[in-house]
Design a protein around this motif. Structure first.
Motif, mmCIF file in Angstrom:
data_model
loop_
_atom_site.group_PDB
_atom_site.id
_atom_site.type_symbol
_atom_site.label_atom_id
_atom_site.label_comp_id
_atom_site.label_asym_id
_atom_site.label_seq_id
_atom_site.Cartn_x
_atom_site.Cartn_y
_atom_site.Cartn_z
ATOM 1 N N PRO A 23 25.509 46.410 -4.221
ATOM 2 C CA PRO A 23 24.573 45.943 -3.199
ATOM 3 C C PRO A 23 23.757 47.055 -2.542
ATOM 4 C CG PRO A 23 26.800 45.979 -2.328
ATOM 5 C CD PRO A 23 26.900 46.286 -3.799
ATOM 6 N N TYR A 24 24.117 48.321 -2.742
ATOM 7 C CA TYR A 24 23.426 49.425 -2.078
ATOM 8 C C TYR A 24 22.463 50.133 -3.016
ATOM 9 C CZ TYR A 24 27.264 48.122 0.856
ATOM 10 O OH TYR A 24 28.148 47.374 1.578
ATOM 11 N N SER A 25 22.924 50.558 -4.169
ATOM 12 C CA SER A 25 22.057 51.279 -5.101
ATOM 13 C C SER A 25 21.292 50.339 -6.027
ATOM 14 C CB SER A 25 22.877 52.241 -5.961
ATOM 15 O OG SER A 25 23.623 51.529 -6.935
ATOM 16 N N HIS A 26 21.838 49.158 -6.261
ATOM 17 C CA HIS A 26 21.264 48.214 -7.229
ATOM 18 C C HIS A 26 21.189 48.835 -8.621
ATOM 19 C CE1 HIS A 26 20.425 45.717 -3.780
ATOM 20 N NE2 HIS A 26 19.778 46.741 -3.239
ATOM 21 N N PHE A 27 22.100 49.768 -8.905
ATOM 22 C CA PHE A 27 22.149 50.479 -10.184
ATOM 23 C C PHE A 27 23.464 50.116 -10.877
ATOM 24 C CE2 PHE A 27 22.530 54.078 -13.082
ATOM 25 C CZ PHE A 27 21.225 54.286 -13.482
ATOM 26 N N ALA A 28 23.431 49.025 -11.621
ATOM 27 C CA ALA A 28 24.634 48.515 -12.286
ATOM 28 C C ALA A 28 24.930 49.310 -13.555
ATOM 29 C CB ALA A 28 24.454 47.038 -12.636
ATOM 30 N N VAL A 29 26.192 49.705 -13.697
ATOM 31 C CA VAL A 29 26.638 50.469 -14.859
ATOM 32 C C VAL A 29 27.834 49.762 -15.468
ATOM 33 C CG1 VAL A 29 27.528 52.700 -15.677
ATOM 34 C CG2 VAL A 29 25.820 52.633 -13.851
ATOM 35 N N GLY A 30 27.879 49.744 -16.799
ATOM 36 C CA GLY A 30 29.026 49.219 -17.530
ATOM 37 C C GLY A 30 29.565 50.279 -18.466
ATOM 38 N N GLU A 47 30.560 49.388 -5.761
ATOM 39 C CA GLU A 47 30.169 50.150 -4.582
ATOM 40 C C GLU A 47 30.903 49.649 -3.340
ATOM 41 O OE1 GLU A 47 25.676 51.291 -6.048
ATOM 42 O OE2 GLU A 47 25.888 49.789 -4.473
ATOM 43 N N ASN A 48 30.916 50.513 -2.326
ATOM 44 C CA ASN A 48 31.579 50.217 -1.071
ATOM 45 C C ASN A 48 30.673 50.721 0.044
ATOM 46 O OD1 ASN A 48 33.486 50.877 1.253
ATOM 47 N ND2 ASN A 48 34.867 49.858 -0.166
ATOM 48 N N ALA A 49 30.664 50.039 1.176
ATOM 49 C CA ALA A 49 29.836 50.466 2.304
ATOM 50 C C ALA A 49 30.189 51.885 2.743
ATOM 51 C CB ALA A 49 29.984 49.493 3.470
ATOM 52 N N ALA A 50 31.445 52.276 2.590
ATOM 53 C CA ALA A 50 31.842 53.672 2.792
ATOM 54 C C ALA A 50 31.670 54.339 1.434
ATOM 55 C CB ALA A 50 33.279 53.755 3.280
ATOM 56 N N TYR A 51 30.487 54.862 1.167
ATOM 57 C CA TYR A 51 30.049 55.269 -0.165
ATOM 58 C C TYR A 51 31.079 56.013 -1.015
ATOM 59 C CZ TYR A 51 25.333 53.852 1.240
ATOM 60 O OH TYR A 51 24.244 53.152 1.657
ATOM 61 N N PRO A 52 31.800 56.975 -0.495
ATOM 62 C CA PRO A 52 32.728 57.701 -1.391
ATOM 63 C C PRO A 52 33.888 56.842 -1.905
ATOM 64 C CG PRO A 52 32.433 58.889 0.694
ATOM 65 C CD PRO A 52 31.755 57.569 0.839
#
Length: 135
Positions: A23-30, A47-52
């Motif tokens: 939801p943050y980067s919109h960069f989906a990886v498989g 992804e997580n709202a706490a990025y790391p």
């Protein structure tokens, strides 16, 4: 056991990429791993709202592989958006090194472009691995 092709790995990586939580980067990886047991294990980035605190696709696929009882990565296929090959990040290159030989194939693919075929040693030269510690 039937031969697993790069097309099989690509299909698995693309199928799981559709489930990525980005939801943050919109960069989906498989990522799809061919493991030493002949099975394919796939993972997507989360992804997580706490990025790391997020997970990379490669780390998710490795977790699935280990949870199923497989031990070694023979080949891994990573997919993402765009034209440029989506290569594993530095941390994931080291994670892959834990479970793969330096000559293991890594296929990185921005699905609008051409895949990059490399070995782990090419992506992570002069790496430090478990063999250093098993004296």
């Amino acid at each position: 056991m039937s031969e697993v092709s790069d097309e099989d790995l690509f299909a698995a990586a693309e199928a799981i990429r559709q489930k990525a939580h980005v939801p943050y980067s919109h960069f989906a990886v498989g990522a799809a791993i061919l493991a030493d047991d002949g099975q394919i294990y796939a993972g997507c980035n989360i992804e997580n709202a706490a990025y790391p605190q997020g997970n990379c696709a490669e780390a998710s696929a490795i977790s699935a592989m280990i949870a199923a009882g497989a031990k070694r990565i023979l080949r891994i296929y990573v997919t993402g958006p765009g034209h440029q090959p989506v290569t594993p990040c530095g941390g994931c290159r080291q994670r892959i090194r834990e479970f793969a030989e330096p000559d293991a194939a890594i296929i990185s693919h921005g699905v609008e472009g051409k895949p990059l075929h490399a070995t782990l040693a090419e992506l992570l030269p002069h790496s430090f691995g478990p063999d250093y510690l098993n004296g």
